[in-house]
Write a protein that holds these residues in place. Sequence first.
Motif, short mmCIF file in Angstrom:
data_model
loop_
_atom_site.label_atom_id
_atom_site.label_comp_id
_atom_site.label_asym_id
_atom_site.label_seq_id
_atom_site.Cartn_x
_atom_site.Cartn_y
_atom_site.Cartn_z
N GLU A 82 -1.47 2.01 0.24
CA GLU A 82 -1.98 1.45 -1.01
C GLU A 82 -2.86 0.22 -0.73
OE1 GLU A 82 -2.23 1.40 -5.29
OE2 GLU A 82 -1.89 2.88 -3.70
N LEU A 83 -2.45 -0.60 0.22
CA LEU A 83 -3.25 -1.79 0.55
C LEU A 83 -4.62 -1.38 1.08
CD1 LEU A 83 -3.36 -4.90 0.88
CD2 LEU A 83 -2.48 -4.57 3.21
N MET A 84 -4.65 -0.40 1.96
CA MET A 84 -5.93 0.05 2.53
C MET A 84 -6.83 0.63 1.43
SD MET A 84 -4.87 1.62 6.27
CE MET A 84 -3.64 2.75 5.67
N ARG A 85 -6.22 1.36 0.50
CA ARG A 85 -7.01 1.93 -0.60
C ARG A 85 -7.62 0.83 -1.45
NH1 ARG A 85 -6.65 2.87 -5.91
NH2 ARG A 85 -4.56 1.95 -6.07
N LEU A 86 -6.81 -0.15 -1.79
CA LEU A 86 -7.29 -1.23 -2.65
C LEU A 86 -8.33 -2.10 -1.96
CD1 LEU A 86 -3.86 -2.21 -4.21
CD2 LEU A 86 -5.80 -1.18 -5.43
N MET A 87 -8.26 -2.20 -0.64
CA MET A 87 -9.26 -2.98 0.11
C MET A 87 -10.56 -2.18 0.32
SD MET A 87 -8.12 -6.05 0.80
CE MET A 87 -7.45 -5.98 -0.86
N ASN A 88 -10.52 -0.92 -0.04
CA ASN A 88 -11.71 -0.07 0.05
C ASN A 88 -12.25 0.03 1.47
OD1 ASN A 88 -13.62 1.68 -1.09
ND2 ASN A 88 -15.12 0.02 -1.31
N VAL A 89 -11.31 0.20 2.44
CA VAL A 89 -11.70 0.34 3.84
C VAL A 89 -11.56 1.82 4.24
CG1 VAL A 89 -10.99 -2.00 4.37
CG2 VAL A 89 -9.33 -0.14 4.65
N THR A 90 -12.11 2.16 5.38
CA THR A 90 -11.93 3.51 5.92
C THR A 90 -10.51 3.64 6.43
OG1 THR A 90 -14.26 3.68 6.53
CG2 THR A 90 -12.72 5.15 7.66
N THR A 91 -9.80 4.66 5.93
CA THR A 91 -8.36 4.76 6.16
C THR A 91 -8.01 5.97 7.01
OG1 THR A 91 -7.91 3.69 4.04
CG2 THR A 91 -6.12 4.95 5.02
N PHE A 92 -7.09 5.74 7.97
CA PHE A 92 -6.56 6.82 8.79
C PHE A 92 -5.04 6.77 8.75
CE2 PHE A 92 -10.66 5.81 10.59
CZ PHE A 92 -11.20 7.04 10.93
N GLN A 93 -4.41 7.92 8.73
CA GLN A 93 -2.96 8.01 8.90
C GLN A 93 -2.70 8.94 10.07
OE1 GLN A 93 -0.60 8.94 5.41
NE2 GLN A 93 1.14 9.67 6.64
N ILE A 94 -2.19 8.38 11.16
CA ILE A 94 -1.95 9.15 12.38
C ILE A 94 -0.48 9.03 12.74
CG2 ILE A 94 -2.53 9.41 14.82
CD1 ILE A 94 -5.23 8.12 14.22
N ARG A 152 -17.34 -2.76 3.59
CA ARG A 152 -15.94 -2.71 4.01
C ARG A 152 -15.55 -1.37 4.64
NH1 ARG A 152 -12.20 -5.47 -0.74
NH2 ARG A 152 -13.25 -7.50 -0.86
N LYS A 153 -16.34 -0.35 4.41
CA LYS A 153 -16.05 0.95 5.01
C LYS A 153 -16.20 0.90 6.53
CE LYS A 153 -14.95 3.47 1.44
NZ LYS A 153 -13.57 4.01 1.32
N ASN A 154 -16.84 -0.15 7.03
CA ASN A 154 -16.94 -0.33 8.48
C ASN A 154 -15.63 -0.85 9.09
OD1 ASN A 154 -19.60 0.37 8.05
ND2 ASN A 154 -20.42 -1.22 9.39
N ILE A 155 -14.69 -1.17 8.23
CA ILE A 155 -13.35 -1.56 8.70
C ILE A 155 -12.51 -0.29 8.79
CG2 ILE A 155 -11.29 -2.93 8.22
CD1 ILE A 155 -13.08 -4.71 6.43
#
Length: 645
Positions: A403-415, A380-383
Amino acid sequence: MNFGFVRVAAAIPKLKVANCEYNTAEIIESAKQAQTKGAQFVVFPELAITSYTCGDLFLQKTLQNDAINSLKTILEKTKGLDCILLVGMPLLVNSRLYNCAVVIQSGKILGIVPKSFIPNYSEFYEVRWFCSGMDSHNENINLLGQAVPFGTDLLFEAENMNGLCFGIEICEDLWTAIPPSSYQAINGATLLFNLSASNEIVGKHEYRESIIKMQSAKCAAAYVYTSSGVNESTTDLVFGGHALISEYGVVLAQSERFSFDQQLIISDVDIDRMVSERLKNSSFTHRTESIQFRKVLFSVREPNNSEVKRTFDPLPFVPSELSIRNKRCNEIFNIQTSGLVKRLKHTGIDKCVIGISGGLDSTLALLVIVKAYDRLGIDRKNIHAITMPGFGTSDNTLNNSLELMRLMNVTTFQIDIKEACMKHFNDIGHDPAVYDVTYENVQARERTQILMDIANKIGGLVIGTGDLSELALGWCTYNGDHMSMYAVNSGVPKTLVKYLVQWAADYVFKDETSEVLKSIIDTPISPELLPTDDAGQIQQKTEDIVGPYELHDFFLYHFVRYGAQPSKIFVMAKYAFEGKYTDEVIDKWLRTFLKRFFSQQFKRSCLPDGPKVGSISLSPRGDWRMPSDGDVNSWLKELKLNLFI
């Protein structure tokens, strides 16, 4: 205007076995009641004049003569009725006894249709008494001083209502591999009647209902069925009295079985809907050569009031029954997921990029991507999920997205896009204090540019989040959130998106994830492009601007699926949303829908690929092909001319 609606009735009169005089009085009484209630057609059970369970009494001249005399009485007593009556009786023709349906209007016999398939198995022994009418073509008989068309090659066509044509079959005809009604439908019948006497055994009524629904769906027709009641002989069988009105696979009305009282079920069926369905279905353009049908012309009485006697689902895209809705959500989710899996496998790409706003659409798209990756066994980190707060982003939606991105265990960006947008305002000479379409679209295109560029950088696909309702209204920024490399939500209307996320919260995900999903469901729908209020709350609410999505989805369904004229859509919406929206509100948003639907076609003409999940798609490569410069005025004029509010 009748808007293509026709009122039909299925009657189950009380009767006495072999007592034609009693049965005839009950038939006449039922016919009068049906006319009083506005019915334009009334169908009675098989052999209703004599009763079905007369056995060898059918061979008695006394019963045969009584049946003829009863028919004469019915003709005399119904001269003042202009509804169409379909009455069952035995009839001797050329020394052969037939099980027939007699079609009557205002004291005149329009035609007689004999039963084609005569059952002779298990509890049925009709071959002992009746002949098949299957070979009765091009015949005319003299009956009670009238020249009457007789045969299984008859269809009855209304002279004063386009598309209204009915055919008749009797009981066993429906249960055969290729029912006569199939040929009737192919040759123009949009309304099908069945006069039946179907006894009850355990589970039979469920199967009976299923084949009626299926036949109405296969034939793209309305199917009106009625069967003998419990007053038939119980020597060896019990009859339950099952009447049912089905339209294109959906039951509109149904009787109570095992009632000793007279019953009459009534509903309005939509003939225009059937015609529209057949215009799109090329199977109905091929006429069968196996039967050359004769057309009997008649005039249908205009309805005596403007009331429509049926219900309209306010959420046509969303099944009302929970178990069916859950199955539908699961299926749609699988279609979306499978479409993305195929695209990833085909391209050989294992990275996706998606913008997460904290709203319903991007949430559903992320859930689809996550499940697709799980099915493929890709980390999922490829998302790469990116939240891009702008001038209107609220703390609630930002927190939900993170919070949703954290729980989905994906790579997260805030821009944060505010600085880039301010630079762009300066470059193009736009005053950032002017909250116009430029102010809004700069943000949408900045977000799309970030998504596309990151996708290029990592070798990934940008997954679109926009839904079907937004495409219908053009509520998306051209070459902004309008564009992606694969759009998983493009076939899902807004009203259904909410239920899909709710289904995921209830059945797919648990604990913290479920709670976040429920918080997102409770968030007002907004593009969040205009600044929040002093308390940090969303000010720009989509439904305040373009109208309630439940109304627009209702308009969309009937406009695209069945080609309904605007005034008819208005009338149906009045019934569907009675007590919730005034006539003025429905009219306002229907006009908005029509104007936006026509003016925004150019956005749909260049949509990215995405899966169709239901009966409606606006893909220019699939279901919907419309010029981008089509003129809406004829539709607005039709609405204005036919409404009185």
